[in-house]
Design an enzyme around this catalytic site. Structure first.
Site, PDB file in Angstrom:
ATOM      1  N   LYS A   1       0.863  -1.193   0.000  1.00  0.00           N
ATOM      2  CA  LYS A   1       0.000   0.000   0.000  1.00  0.00           C
ATOM      3  C   LYS A   1       0.896   1.238   0.000  1.00  0.00           C
ATOM      4  O   LYS A   1       1.812   1.347   0.837  1.00  0.00           O
ATOM      5  CB  LYS A   1      -0.824  -0.041   1.283  1.00  0.00           C
ATOM      6  CG  LYS A   1      -2.213   0.504   1.188  1.00  0.00           C
ATOM      7  CD  LYS A   1      -2.860   0.274   2.549  1.00  0.00           C
ATOM      8  CE  LYS A   1      -4.273   0.700   2.584  1.00  0.00           C
ATOM      9  NZ  LYS A   1      -4.792   0.707   3.953  1.00  0.00           N
TER      10      LYS A   1
HETATM   11  C1  E4P Z   1      -8.064   1.051   4.687  1.00  0.00           C
HETATM   12  O1  E4P Z   1      -7.414   0.735   3.749  1.00  0.00           O
HETATM   13  C2  E4P Z   1      -7.999   2.395   5.294  1.00  0.00           C
HETATM   14  O2  E4P Z   1      -6.740   2.635   5.809  1.00  0.00           O
HETATM   15  C3  E4P Z   1      -9.067   2.525   6.331  1.00  0.00           C
HETATM   16  O3  E4P Z   1     -10.277   2.033   5.798  1.00  0.00           O
HETATM   17  C4  E4P Z   1      -9.226   3.926   6.885  1.00  0.00           C
HETATM   18  O4  E4P Z   1     -10.360   3.946   7.706  1.00  0.00           O
HETATM   19  P1  E4P Z   1     -10.660   5.125   8.760  1.00  0.00           P
HETATM   20  O5  E4P Z   1     -10.979   6.365   7.989  1.00  0.00           O
HETATM   21  O6  E4P Z   1     -11.835   4.627   9.545  1.00  0.00           O
HETATM   22  O7  E4P Z   1      -9.417   5.262   9.583  1.00  0.00           O
END
Ligand code: E4P
Length: 217
Positions: free
Chosen positions: A83
């Site tokens: 990522k």
């Molecule tokens: C996933 O890939 C993201 O990092 C995550 O869904 C972020 O979620 P949040 O906005 O609840 O922290």
């Protein structure tokens, strides 16, 4: 539509995977920072449990560092997806890592233009954050609809991974729009199961059955 768990917590993951509805996992530095122990071992264990794409995020901010970290993360397990954040450096790193066959999830997507650029550099996934947009009074789901339209226009193979989901309606709307994946915290997955009429209906079926058995006995 595929469902991923947005978590680095082994207990949560171990409890949800046996349901048979989980296709992958997303983590981020904030999620893994909450878990005690070595993050690489945690990621390895997650991959063994889920046997599906498991996103692990770089923390370097320059392309060279992201590529180096990305290669290290990808070496942990074949299920790892690297990522990278959507920045100019992240776009360069995505291009380089994708070109060498590593799957890349470009994260922190908040506009259709960002999703388009990530798709152009070979991202396997883009992660638009719907909940964080809703938090600032902007429709997260409009963003998903725009990305779906753009990707369909050009037959991009990049999958739309709806992230930052906060409740079941995000999942339902994403499925209606044709998004490829939703990643959800465990509590959102739990909420997908719940309907009071199911609980009432089941209780009544069992009560009627018991009543009939006692009459027959
Ligand atoms: C996933 O890939 C993201 O990092 C995550 O869904 C972020 O979620 P949040 O906005 O609840 O922290």
């Amino acid at each position: 539509m595929k469902l991923f768990i947005d978590s680095g917590n082994l207990k949560e993951i171990e409890s949800l995977v046996p349901l048979g509805i989980i296709d992958g996992i997303t983590t981020n530095p904030s999620l893994l920072a909450k878990e005690p122990g070595d993050y690489k071992q945690i990621l390895k264990k997650i991959c063994q449990i889920v046997q599906g794409p498991t996103s692990a995020e770089v923390v370097a901010t320059d392309a060279e560092g992201m590529i180096r970290e990305g290669r290290e993360l990808a070496a942990i397990d074949d299920h790892i997806v690297v990522k990278v954040p959507f920045t100019r450096e992240g776009v360069k790193a995505c291009k380089a890592l994708s070109s060498e066959g590593t799957r890349v999830n470009v994260t922190l997507i908040f506009s259709p233009a960002q999703a388009l650029l990530a798709a152009k550099v070979g991202a396997t996934y883009v992660s638009p954050f719907v909940g964080r947009l809703d938090d600032i009074a902007t429709s997260g789901m409009n963003l998903i609809s725009e990305i779906v339209e753009i990707f369909e226009n050009y037959q991009f193979t990049t999958e739309i991974l709806v992230a930052s989901t906060r409740g079941p309606m995000h999942i339902i709307e994403a499925a209606r729009m044709g998004a490829d994946i939703c990643t959800c915290p465990a509590k959102v997955i739990d909420a997908l199961f719940n309907h009071p009429l199911t609980d009432i209906g089941l209780a009544n079926f069992l009560k009627d059955w018991e009543k009939a058995q006692s009459v027959r006995a």
